[in-house]
Structures are given as C-alpha cells and as structure tokens.
Design an enzyme around this catalytic site. Sequence first.
Site, short mmCIF file in Angstrom:
data_model
loop_
_atom_site.label_atom_id
_atom_site.label_comp_id
_atom_site.label_asym_id
_atom_site.label_seq_id
_atom_site.Cartn_x
_atom_site.Cartn_y
_atom_site.Cartn_z
CG HIS A 268 -2.07 0.91 1.41
ND1 HIS A 268 -2.62 1.51 0.17
CD2 HIS A 268 -2.90 1.27 2.27
CE1 HIS A 268 -3.42 2.47 0.45
NE2 HIS A 268 -3.89 2.06 1.79
CG HIS A 307 -4.33 0.64 -8.21
ND1 HIS A 307 -5.67 0.63 -8.17
CD2 HIS A 307 -3.69 1.49 -7.45
CE1 HIS A 307 -5.75 1.52 -7.09
NE2 HIS A 307 -4.68 2.28 -6.96
CG ASP A 363 2.77 4.37 -3.90
OD1 ASP A 363 1.86 3.59 -3.79
OD2 ASP A 363 2.81 5.40 -2.96
C1 SDX Z 1 -1.70 2.17 -3.31
O1 SDX Z 1 -6.28 0.85 -3.18
C2 SDX Z 1 -5.90 2.04 -3.49
O2 SDX Z 1 -6.39 2.92 -3.95
C3 SDX Z 1 -4.15 2.11 -3.04
C4 SDX Z 1 -3.56 3.65 -3.40
C5 SDX Z 1 -4.29 4.53 -2.70
O3 SDX Z 1 -4.22 5.91 -3.26
O4 SDX Z 1 -4.77 4.57 -1.64
O5 SDX Z 1 -3.66 3.53 -4.86
C6 SDX Z 1 -2.09 3.58 -3.13
O6 SDX Z 1 -1.35 1.27 -2.36
C7 SDX Z 1 -1.00 1.99 -4.69
C8 SDX Z 1 -0.31 0.56 -4.87
C9 SDX Z 1 1.03 0.43 -4.21
N1 SDX Z 1 1.57 -0.79 -4.40
C10 SDX Z 1 2.60 -1.37 -5.09
O7 SDX Z 1 2.93 -0.71 -6.02
C11 SDX Z 1 3.05 -2.72 -4.70
C12 SDX Z 1 3.19 -3.54 -6.02
N2 SDX Z 1 1.98 -3.98 -6.46
C13 SDX Z 1 1.30 -5.14 -5.95
O8 SDX Z 1 1.64 -5.59 -4.99
C14 SDX Z 1 -0.22 -5.15 -6.43
O9 SDX Z 1 -0.32 -4.83 -7.73
C15 SDX Z 1 -1.28 -4.66 -5.78
C16 SDX Z 1 -1.15 -4.85 -4.29
C17 SDX Z 1 -1.21 -3.01 -5.78
C18 SDX Z 1 -2.62 -4.87 -6.37
O10 SDX Z 1 -2.60 -6.12 -5.98
P1 SDX Z 1 -3.99 -7.08 -6.58
O11 SDX Z 1 -5.04 -6.26 -7.09
O12 SDX Z 1 -4.48 -8.02 -5.40
O13 SDX Z 1 -3.34 -7.85 -7.75
P2 SDX Z 1 -2.95 -9.35 -7.59
O14 SDX Z 1 -1.84 -9.44 -6.54
O15 SDX Z 1 -4.34 -10.10 -7.74
O16 SDX Z 1 -2.04 -9.58 -9.18
C19 SDX Z 1 -2.79 -10.07 -10.14
C20 SDX Z 1 -1.69 -10.50 -11.06
C21 SDX Z 1 -0.97 -11.69 -10.15
O17 SDX Z 1 -0.15 -12.54 -11.06
P3 SDX Z 1 -0.94 -14.05 -11.32
O18 SDX Z 1 -1.00 -14.83 -10.05
O19 SDX Z 1 -2.22 -13.69 -11.89
O20 SDX Z 1 0.19 -14.71 -12.06
O21 SDX Z 1 -0.73 -9.59 -11.34
C22 SDX Z 1 0.57 -9.93 -10.63
C23 SDX Z 1 0.13 -10.74 -9.42
O22 SDX Z 1 1.59 -11.65 -9.18
N3 SDX Z 1 0.90 -8.43 -10.04
C24 SDX Z 1 2.34 -8.16 -10.11
C25 SDX Z 1 2.32 -6.97 -9.55
N4 SDX Z 1 1.02 -6.67 -8.95
C26 SDX Z 1 0.03 -7.87 -9.45
N5 SDX Z 1 3.31 -8.86 -10.59
C27 SDX Z 1 4.59 -8.21 -10.45
N6 SDX Z 1 4.81 -6.90 -9.97
C28 SDX Z 1 3.64 -6.29 -9.57
N7 SDX Z 1 3.56 -5.02 -8.91
#
Ligand code: SDX
Length: 429
Positions: A268, A307, A363
């Site tokens: 997050h 996201h 971010d």
């Molecule tokens: C913020 O919710 C909000 O509004 C948050 C925010 C706000 O203003 O409050 O916007 C602020 O928190 C932004 C997000 C910051 N976090 C990161 O940058 C961390 C990296 N991102 C990931 O951890 C992820 O993308 C999330 C947590 C942001 C979202 O995760 P989801 O929606 O649960 O997606 P998921 O984990 O189900 O991913 C779907 C697929 C998966 O692959 P498969 O299992 O289908 O093969 O996408 C992959 C994930 O492994 N994936 C990534 C990835 N994010 C998702 N793979 C590599 N790198 C990534 N960053």
Amino acid sequence: MGKNTLSITDNRTDKTYEVPITDDTIRAMDLRQIRVHDDDFGMMSYDPAYKNTASTRSKITFIDGAKGILRYRGYPIEQLAANASYLEVAYLVIYGELPTADQLAKWEHDIKHHTLVHENIRPFLDGFRYDAHPMGMLVSTVAALSTFYPDAKNIFDPESVELQTRRLIAKMPTLAAFAYRREQGFRYNYPDNDLCYTGNFLNMMFKMTELKYESNLAIAKALEVLWILHIDHEQNCSTSTMRMVGSSHADPYLATAAAAAALAGPLHGGANEAVLRMLAEIGDVSNIPEYLDSVKRGERKLMGFGHRVYKNYDPRARIIKEYADDLFAVTGSNPMLDIALELEKIALNEDYFAKRKLYPNVDFYSGIIYQALNIPTSMFTVMFAIPRTVGWLTQWRELLQDPEQKIARPRQIYDGEGERDYVPIEARG
Ligand code: SDX
C-alpha cells in the site's frame, strides 16, 4: 431491458428467489433468505480481501479504473492539481464544494492556528531508539494525541468533529517533521505561521541555523501537487481501516493512527519507499532486463506497478511524471528517474505486464520526487500519510452521518476442527 432484479435458483431446493438490483449491485443481506432448512443461518457471499464488495455509499471520490479517471467531489484530479492549492482541495474534499475566497482565508487561518503539538510529544519521541522508523513514530504520536484531546470522543458533537478535523490536518506535518528531526538527531523546528502549509512543513523539516527559513517556491508547489494527488482514493486499505475503526466509535486520533498503520504496508503506501529501494537495487539501466526476468519468474514484484482498481495508467502517476521534469530543472536531475523511465518503457512492452494490466501507480514516481526534495526514503510513506489524513477524516465523517452504517463485523466460513473434548496433558501424545 427487463426488471431491475436478479433471479437466483437454488438447485438444492429448486426454489427461485428474486432480489432487487440497485446501482448494479445486490444487497448481500438479500442472500440470507436462501436456505435449505428453515433453521439454517442463510446464504452469505464469500469475498476474501473484499475484491468484489462495496462496503459503503460515498460522495467523496470517483474512480474509473478502466479509463484511469480520478475525481474529488466531481472535479477531475488534473484540473485540481493544475489550478488549486492544497488546502483549497482539502476544503473541497471535506465540505464538498470549492471554498470562496473568504472561506479559504478562514480555513487557512484555522489550520495554521493548530500546528503546534503538546510539549510532552517531545520526550515521547525521545523514547524511541535512534534508528526508529518515522512511520512507527508517526503512528504512535498520532495515537498519543488521543490522550491530549479526550474531547475527541464526542464524535457526534459537530463542533468537536470540526475541531479534531482541523487539529489533525494541522498537526500531521508537525508530527511528521518531528519524527524526521528525531531520526536525524536534529533539534525540533517549530511551525512558522507566516509560511503556507507546505512551506511550513519544509521549514519544520529543513531549517537549521538560519533565523528564517526561505522555502523554494518551485519545491513548495511540487509538494502541493503531490499532496493534492494523495488526498483520497475511495475505499483503499487504509481508508477502509479508518472506517472499520471509526465504526466502533473510537475517536478520530485512534482511527487515524490505525489507518496510518495500514498505509505503512509495502503493498500500500509503503510502496513508494520500496520503489526507491528497488531502483537502487537495479542500480543501472543495463540491469533492468535481468530484474524484470526475476519479476516474471514470480520471485519479486515490480514495486510501484499494478493496482486493484486501475487497470490503466494511474492518472496520478501521469501527473507526477509531468511535474518531475519541471522540478528537476530546479533541483537537478535524479539518476533514479532515468532508471524508472527506462523500466517503465521496457515493462509496458512486456506481455507479462500487459496481460495483467499492470501499469505504474502513484507510488512509482512519487518517491523520486521526494528524493529530489532531499526527503529520506524512510520518510516517503509519512509523506503519503500527511495528505491522506484529509481523505481518512472525510471518509470517517461520512461514515458517522450514514444511517446505514453500524459497527463493521464481517462473518466467516468456519472450516476448523469439529467439537472435541479436553485432553489432560499427561494423556497427550
Ligand atoms: C497504493 O487501493 C488503492 O487505492 C491504493 C492506493 C491509494 O491511493 O490508496 O492507490 C495506493 O497502495 C498503490 C499500490 C502500491 N503498491 C505497489 O506498488 C506494490 C506492488 N503492487 C502489487 O503488490 C499489486 O499490484 C497491488 C497490491 C497493488 C494490487 O494487487 P491485486 O489487485 O491483489 O492484484 P493481484 O495480486 O491479484 O495481481 C494479479 C496478478 C498476479 O499474477 P498472477 O498470480 O495472476 O500470475 O498480477 C501480478 C500478481 O502476481 N502482479 C504483479 C504486480 N502486481 C500484481 N506482478 C509483478 N509486480 C507487481 N507489482
């Protein structure tokens, strides 16, 4: 088009149920009538991490994840970032309308006159270890404010709600700067109410021996824009935490501390700090292909990408990237930016990211800007928490006025052990 209802047939009983559809949703409670035996609890929906569950109605922020749209109270974020001041947008988000000149002047005056914190916060901060993380100090000191303002428990007294709202918005930069000064071993700087909100924060952060801190206008403006972009984002993890804690009628300081704790997670708000550590680990654009291969092997995540809602470019990331060029003309370029730009270019052409609709989020670039402002990586999530306090408080205020809201208490599917008798310790295997 037919009736606005959903017909559900339970094939276990051949019964059909008709539930109303409102705003393209059905009420989970309408499922409870579906049961096999009359004394059954009734059907629930199962939605781990609430990936497909609306927890509230809200008038504050609108996001269209597919189109990459973000609006506060109907105003596009691009227009607010380009035209409004931070406190002007804070007023809009909280009260629902842009302030008149008189309203804004009074709002700025009211905020400025609450920037000081109780002197006992200083020995409280001195109790932390020398290497305490600023987010741990911020969460703790925000919670501690609850003990200085017991009147905050009057959460249905409009005057108290207004007073705590102003206090928290005013004091977050002071607590944040104090945490930074504590981490650096510098003496604390006190607020200078001659300065604007962001200029005063920079004063409390960076003033050393000079009599009067002179903030660079380009830097203060860049901070205004960054903070406008971070004010609210509907029902994200930390905001949902604010609502969860607020639903038990805890005071706003304790709820804000809980929300800040949720924000600290690297998935997050902690992602901005993780992005800079990732860019430093990559070190050079030549290392990007190998790093991305490790991401595609599932060994790590590309921090700052992806996201839950945006399946398109995060509009905030786009704006931050545009401002980066203007800012670096003042502060000098940042080699991390070159790595980030190349990383984005390569990643967006990789099927792994395109297939999963993974784009840069807020971010990805914010940390690079903060680094250019000489803010240490450990302070990046604190920088996120300051403006998001406006969103948390607005959502908390909306929760308390919502007649549908009660204490939040989800249910569960129990799949643990059935009933069994106690076994004396001498009889255990
Ligand atoms: C913020 O919710 C909000 O509004 C948050 C925010 C706000 O203003 O409050 O916007 C602020 O928190 C932004 C997000 C910051 N976090 C990161 O940058 C961390 C990296 N991102 C990931 O951890 C992820 O993308 C999330 C947590 C942001 C979202 O995760 P989801 O929606 O649960 O997606 P998921 O984990 O189900 O991913 C779907 C697929 C998966 O692959 P498969 O299992 O289908 O093969 O996408 C992959 C994930 O492994 N994936 C990534 C990835 N994010 C998702 N793979 C590599 N790198 C990534 N960053």
